[in-house]
Design an enzyme around this catalytic site. Structure first.
Site, mmCIF file in Angstrom:
data_model
loop_
_atom_site.group_PDB
_atom_site.id
_atom_site.type_symbol
_atom_site.label_atom_id
_atom_site.label_comp_id
_atom_site.label_asym_id
_atom_site.label_seq_id
_atom_site.Cartn_x
_atom_site.Cartn_y
_atom_site.Cartn_z
ATOM 1 N N GLY A 182 2.649 -1.022 4.277
ATOM 2 C CA GLY A 182 2.838 0.190 3.754
ATOM 3 C C GLY A 182 4.027 0.710 3.623
ATOM 4 N N GLY A 183 4.825 1.220 4.637
ATOM 5 C CA GLY A 183 6.027 2.163 4.325
ATOM 6 C C GLY A 183 7.075 1.233 3.633
ATOM 7 C CD GLU B 83 -3.133 5.546 6.710
ATOM 8 O OE1 GLU B 83 -2.854 5.504 5.455
ATOM 9 O OE2 GLU B 83 -2.122 4.858 7.370
ATOM 10 C CG HIS C 14 -5.788 1.693 4.961
ATOM 11 N ND1 HIS C 14 -5.534 2.499 5.819
ATOM 12 C CD2 HIS C 14 -4.626 0.722 4.908
ATOM 13 C CE1 HIS C 14 -4.104 2.409 6.143
ATOM 14 N NE2 HIS C 14 -3.499 1.143 5.561
ATOM 15 C CB SER D 62 5.284 -1.542 11.832
ATOM 16 O OG SER D 62 4.780 -0.036 12.288
ATOM 17 N N GLY E 298 2.293 2.384 10.645
ATOM 18 C CA GLY E 298 3.071 3.317 10.586
ATOM 19 C C GLY E 298 3.897 4.078 11.805
ATOM 20 C CD GLU F 204 -3.536 -2.690 7.282
ATOM 21 O OE1 GLU F 204 -2.199 -2.899 6.875
ATOM 22 O OE2 GLU F 204 -4.171 -1.669 7.099
ATOM 23 C CG ASN G 227 -1.764 1.271 1.447
ATOM 24 O OD1 ASN G 227 -1.727 2.222 0.516
ATOM 25 N ND2 ASN G 227 -2.019 1.650 2.636
ATOM 26 C CD1 TRP G 228 3.531 1.093 -3.305
ATOM 27 C CD2 TRP G 228 3.385 2.630 -5.037
ATOM 28 N NE1 TRP G 228 4.151 0.710 -4.305
ATOM 29 C CE2 TRP G 228 4.141 1.703 -5.470
ATOM 30 C CE3 TRP G 228 3.302 3.680 -6.025
ATOM 31 C CZ2 TRP G 228 4.607 1.461 -6.782
ATOM 32 C CZ3 TRP G 228 3.845 3.474 -7.217
ATOM 33 C CH2 TRP G 228 4.355 2.372 -7.545
ATOM 34 C CE LYS G 229 0.745 3.615 4.822
ATOM 35 N NZ LYS G 229 0.176 3.731 6.275
HETATM 36 C C1 PEP Z 1 -0.563 0.089 5.818
HETATM 37 O O1 PEP Z 1 -0.495 1.410 5.315
HETATM 38 O O2 PEP Z 1 -1.546 -0.845 5.531
HETATM 39 C C2 PEP Z 1 0.488 -0.426 6.691
HETATM 40 C C3 PEP Z 1 0.464 -1.350 7.279
HETATM 41 O O3 PEP Z 1 1.496 0.460 6.745
HETATM 42 P P1 PEP Z 1 2.814 0.303 7.442
HETATM 43 O O4 PEP Z 1 3.375 -0.895 7.034
HETATM 44 O O5 PEP Z 1 3.742 1.486 7.020
HETATM 45 O O6 PEP Z 1 2.751 0.051 9.061
#
Ligand code: PEP
Length: 245
Positions: free
Chosen positions: A230-231, A97, A95, A209, A173, A167, A9-11
């Site tokens: 994500g990141g 966010e 998600h 994470s 994040g 999640e 997930n590039w966000k």
């Molecule tokens: C996400 O955006 O779904 C996520 C899990 O982010 P991260 O891996 O950065 O915690």
């Protein structure tokens, strides 16, 4: 057998030049094995670029959100049939966010999953508790409430493949990951609810994470079938190492 799946997930990150390098590295270095798949969910404006970079490769792609409507006067929204035109295979729904900042509701997430399926996409429905909810002993109640809303929307039975992602909001994040046993406990709860509804073979992803260094321990858990990343999905080497785990 349940598929093993890692979804990036590039966000709201990326740029044409950086994307080109990242997508080329993924397309050139990922070799799909039976039952294993990776995908990237990119911002809408980069779907055309992603489609042309990944077409013919073994990497799938998708988007990070979708409208519950198919077309019409919904300014700013993007429909599932539009995503399908750009070759999307997956789309995230709910998600945290989107739930936190853009008002996605449990019922709305279910409607988005249905809209995605109607257009032939595979929705990745996301559930997870906040830190306050976890500290209040509410984790199971929260994730089951969120899952039940998706199941209600898909009733009587899901008509097409879908994916469920757990999640924990406090792990997204933040650099703070759920311990493998902690994540497994929630996954087992979700799996039991799916089984009670007669649903098998839904891949259950963990997100929050995940890095190359902790992926293997998480993915070794009985009910964790892969990850939503994500990141770490913005770095091809890191993302491919997670997928290899
Ligand atoms: C996400 O955006 O779904 C996520 C899990 O982010 P991260 O891996 O950065 O915690």
């Amino acid at each position: 057998m349940r598929k093993r799946l890692v979804v990036g997930n590039w966000k709201m990150n990326g740029g044409l030049a950086a994307n080109a390098a990242l997508l080329a590295a993924l397309a050139g270095n990922w070799k799909q094995a039976p039952g294993r798949e990776i995908a990237v969910c990119v911002p809408y404006p980069y779907l055309a670029q992603t489609q042309s970079a990944l077409r013919g490769s073994e990497v799938s792609w998708g988007a990070q959100d979708v409208s519950e409507h198919a077309s019409g006067a919904f300014t700013g929204e993007v429909s599932a049939p539009m995503l399908a035109e750009f070759g999307c295979r997956y789309v995230l729904a709910g998600h945290s966010e989107r739930r936190q900042h853009y008002g996605d509701t449990d019922a709305g997430v279910g409607a988005k999953a249905v809209a995605a399926m109607r257009a032939g996409l595979i929705p990745v429905a996301c559930v997870g508790e906040t830190l306050a909810e976890r500290d209040g002993g509410m984790t199971a109640a929260v994730v089951l409430r969120q899952l039940d809303a998706v199941l209600a929307a898909l009733a009587p039975q899901p008509a097409a493949p879908w994916v469920l992602a757990y999640e924990p909001v406090w792990a997204i994040g933040t650099g703070r990951t759920a311990a493998p046993a902690e994540a497994q406990e929630v996954h087992a709860t979700l799996r039991a609810r799916l089984a009670a509804a007669g649903i098998k073979d839904v891949p259950l992803l963990y997100g929050g994470s995940v890095k190359a260094g902790n992926a293997a321990a998480l993915f070794a858990m009985a009910d964790i079938d892969g990850g939503l990343i994500g990141g770490a999905s913005l770095d091809a080497t890191e993302f491919l190492a997670i997928a290899a785990a």
